[in-house]
Structures are given as structure tokens and as C-alpha cells.
Design an enzyme around this catalytic site. Sequence first.
Site, PDB file in Angstrom:
ATOM      1  CE  LYS A  52      -8.954 -15.202  19.348  1.00 22.77           C
ATOM      2  NZ  LYS A  52      -9.307 -14.262  20.439  1.00 22.77           N
ATOM      3  CD  GLN A  96     -11.436 -14.648  23.317  1.00 23.37           C
ATOM      4  OE1 GLN A  96     -10.312 -14.802  22.834  1.00 23.37           O
ATOM      5  NE2 GLN A  96     -12.435 -14.152  22.617  1.00 23.37           N
ATOM      6  CG  ASP A 119      -5.888  -9.690  21.623  1.00 24.29           C
ATOM      7  OD1 ASP A 119      -6.218 -10.045  20.476  1.00 24.29           O
ATOM      8  OD2 ASP A 119      -6.347 -10.187  22.659  1.00 24.29           O
TER       9      ASP A 119
END
Length: 279
Positions: A52, A96, A119
Site C-alpha cells: 500500500k 490494517q 477502506d
Amino acid sequence: MAKLINGKEIAEQVKLETRDRAQALREKGIEVTLAVVQVGQDPASCVYVRNKKKACEVCGILSKSIELPEETTMDELMQVVRDLNEDPSVNGILVQLPLPAHLDESAVIRAIDPKKDVDGFHPESVGKLSLGLPGFESCTPAGVIQLLKRSGVVCEGKECVIVGRSNIVGKPMGMMMLRENATVTIAHSRTQNLKEVCRRADILIIAIGKARFITADYIKPGAVVIDCGINRDENGKLCGDTDFDQVSAVADAITPVPGGVGPMTVAMLMKNCVDSAEL
Ligand code: GUN
């Protein structure tokens, strides 16, 4: 032999488009910034986080890295999220997953400002998707939609079977395929006659996390097969949820692993960050 749907190539296109939009924002004095929060050092998470950050560099997006120790308490993590919510230089917040077992994932996700929920995991984002309202969308299923569209696969009126009902992939995938006017079935570990159900699919999307589980006998000849799995086989080799060699002999088109859905997930995250900054 099935046509290969090249996720790596399509992800590069999406990232280039994103880079141009980030550049246009920079010319107006706006830097796009993604905050990446990682708790502990889960090896798979370390790989994903590294990918990422690398994509951020390619797209001209600043990444702000917050690495916290495994022992971080819920109070400490919630304070980190609140600080990022309040930080006007941060456009996107990514925590995460999975978090260490002592932390409440759902509560952490709910604490993220929905305006920075790149997200697409916050209940507000999920609700908007279900209602057909604009909002952040979970990156993996959004990436699958882009793979299908940019490969010329028509979804309207087609039988789409999704295997897997996770909050991150299966469920939002169902909503997105409905929006594309497919007829959607979501199958899962308790589905009876899974093979027969899968064989109905014109478009089969698999997200179950079981190495090479889907074999040729699950596939209708001519189907499009999208494999969201990222697994290691008994020899440590990266593989998907489908037996690629078998399935590619029956399907019309298929995504490989690696180089299929995986790169799209990261590309869509970049897109969501720029969307956030533009808003
Ligand atoms: N863990 C595995 N996939 C994801 C993802 O897309 N986002 C986050 N935050 N964590 C993950």
C-alpha cells in the site's frame, strides 16, 4: 484455454488515472495523504502494508505510517484514530486488519470518521452501498467490478454466484453485482450442493481463503471466473481459491493469482484516497 484477465495491467491503469488526479490536487495546494495504522507485526499484514505504501509513492499520495506495538490497548488505539480524524492533513485512514485478538475490530472501525473511511468498512459506508448512495466502497469488490468492466465483461442479466460471505468481500460484492444488474447468489460454507450452485454461474467470484478449492467440476463451460483468494499451498507457493490449471481449461476468462484481484485492491484504495481529498 481461458483468456487471462490481467489485474496487474488494469491496476496500473487505475493508478495512473489516480496519479493524474492527485497531481491536479497538488497544483491546487492539496496533498493527498493516507494514514496507515498497523498494530503488531503480522507477517501477511506487513506485506500488504508495504504494498500500500509503495502504491502511494507511485500515485503521488503521501503515506503517514503509524506502527504500534502488539500490546497497544484499546484506549491507546482509539486515541490514535480520534487524532487522525481531527488531523486536517489526513484524507484517508486505514487500520490494517486483523488486529491482535485483545482489540475490538468493530469498535475501531466505527471510530473512524466515515469521511476518511477509505477502506469502506464503516457501517455508514456499508449502509450507503446497500442503499445505492455514493460512499466509500470496500476495495477488493470494487476492484473486481473494475476488472470486469475494463475487460468488457457484461454483468447485466447474468447469473453471478459469489462464494464467501465476508463483510469485506462477499457481502459488498453481492451489492455491487446487484447494482450491475446481475442475478446474484451468495453461497458459503453451509451451502448445499455448492458444485451445482457454482455451475449455474456465468460469472463466478470466489473469496473463501481455501487454496485451490474450486476445481473444473464447479465451472460452467464459458464462465468468467474471478479468484479473490491469496493463499500459500503446501510448498509455500502463492495460489488462489481456484485450481488455475484445471479451471482455465473450462472457463472463458479467469484472473490469475498473483496478478489478478490483489493489485486491484491496492489500486482502488488509492482511488478512494483521491476521492476523499476531492470531496
Ligand atoms: N486486511 C486484509 N485485507 C484488508 C483490507 O483491505 N483493509 C484492511 N484495513 N485490512 C485488511
